[in-house]
Design a protein around this motif. Sequence first.
Motif, short mmCIF file in Angstrom:
data_model
loop_
_atom_site.label_atom_id
_atom_site.label_comp_id
_atom_site.label_asym_id
_atom_site.label_seq_id
_atom_site.Cartn_x
_atom_site.Cartn_y
_atom_site.Cartn_z
N GLY A 180 26.46 -11.59 62.50
CA GLY A 180 27.77 -12.17 62.46
C GLY A 180 27.83 -13.71 61.84
N ASN A 181 26.62 -14.01 61.93
CA ASN A 181 26.36 -15.48 61.33
C ASN A 181 26.44 -15.48 59.90
N VAL A 182 26.19 -14.47 59.09
CA VAL A 182 26.00 -14.34 57.68
C VAL A 182 27.42 -14.79 56.97
N PRO A 183 28.56 -14.14 57.16
CA PRO A 183 29.64 -14.32 56.51
C PRO A 183 30.38 -15.73 56.74
N GLU A 184 30.09 -16.38 57.87
CA GLU A 184 30.64 -17.81 58.09
C GLU A 184 29.71 -18.60 57.22
N ALA A 185 28.35 -18.39 56.99
CA ALA A 185 27.56 -19.43 56.37
C ALA A 185 27.95 -19.13 54.83
N VAL A 186 28.10 -17.61 54.24
CA VAL A 186 28.40 -17.57 52.93
C VAL A 186 29.65 -18.16 52.47
N SER A 187 30.76 -17.99 53.37
CA SER A 187 31.94 -18.68 52.89
C SER A 187 32.04 -20.14 53.01
N SER A 188 31.25 -20.90 54.05
CA SER A 188 31.34 -22.12 54.07
C SER A 188 30.44 -22.69 52.99
N GLY A 189 29.28 -21.99 52.61
CA GLY A 189 28.51 -22.54 51.64
C GLY A 189 29.21 -22.77 50.19
N ALA A 190 30.26 -21.51 49.94
CA ALA A 190 30.84 -21.34 48.50
C ALA A 190 31.78 -22.55 48.78
N LEU A 191 32.47 -22.78 49.81
CA LEU A 191 33.43 -23.85 49.88
C LEU A 191 32.94 -25.07 49.79
N LEU A 192 32.05 -25.42 50.55
CA LEU A 192 31.14 -26.70 50.39
C LEU A 192 30.49 -26.99 49.17
N GLY A 193 30.08 -26.00 48.42
CA GLY A 193 29.45 -26.12 46.83
C GLY A 193 30.63 -26.43 45.86
N ARG A 194 31.93 -26.28 46.14
CA ARG A 194 32.95 -26.76 45.22
C ARG A 194 33.51 -28.00 45.79
N SER A 195 32.93 -28.49 46.77
CA SER A 195 33.62 -29.83 47.20
C SER A 195 32.75 -30.90 46.80
N SER A 196 32.96 -32.16 47.55
CA SER A 196 32.23 -33.28 46.90
C SER A 196 30.95 -33.51 47.84
N PHE A 197 30.48 -32.36 48.87
CA PHE A 197 29.30 -32.59 49.53
C PHE A 197 28.15 -32.29 48.73
N GLY A 198 28.21 -31.53 47.54
CA GLY A 198 27.03 -31.25 47.04
C GLY A 198 26.04 -30.33 47.47
N HIS A 199 25.34 -29.58 46.57
CA HIS A 199 24.57 -28.48 47.20
C HIS A 199 23.45 -28.88 48.28
N ALA A 200 22.77 -29.82 47.92
CA ALA A 200 21.51 -30.20 48.63
C ALA A 200 22.03 -30.57 50.07
N ARG A 201 23.33 -31.51 50.23
CA ARG A 201 23.54 -31.69 51.60
C ARG A 201 24.24 -31.01 52.14
#
Length: 227
Positions: free
Chosen positions: A129-150
């Motif tokens: 159950g943790n996988v889809p949440e993390a994948v989706s959030s990672g994709a959205l955060l990567g396109r935002s101002s957060f940056g990949h490392a953060r």
Amino acid sequence: MAMAFWFGVATAVPLVIGAAVGLRWQLPIPVLAVLMAFGAGTLTAAASEELFGPAFRSEGVLLAGGALLLGAGVYVGASHLLDTRLGAAAAGPALLLGAVLDGIPENIALGVGLVQGGSVVLLVAISVGNVPEAVSSGALLGRSSFGHARALGLWAFTGLVLVACTVGAYAASDAMSDTSIALVQAFAGGATIAVLADTLFPEAYREGGWWVGLATACGFLTAFALG
């Protein structure tokens, strides 16, 4: 204690890997839908058989039911607050915080359950159950101002929190009565049901369509087969 640590790690690693995958690659939407539906199926079985079921049989409808409703209420209230404060523009952070909100009671239940031998079903259900949440959030955060490392650092910290919850709950379980353990499990069951209704089922159907019911049934069957 070592078993509690490794059970916690087994739920945290999929978070970090999922976030890394989401940050690095854009997975097809149908794949994410299948993951969400399968995870929802496993969590449905776990919430019934591993969390609320034992509490209901030992404590009855009033105590166990009250803890179940409290768990659902806490998650729903916190989720609504996140939606109100963050809005759709901050969907990535909302998914990350949502993983914390439902992950903490689930991992606490996992930790206290180790006193009774542990539950592979609950472990698999949480991990999947943790996988889809993390994948989706990672994709959205990567396109935002957060940056990949953060973004990856935030998910890694979330994983550490969940490991700490599992180990801490196991360590504290010696001082907990059977009733307290049952109520923690029922509370986690309520939070899990709220996650299913609020996030996983709607998102899986919206992204995947009518056929995700089969993936949900496969997840449900897998959880029972493991049990």
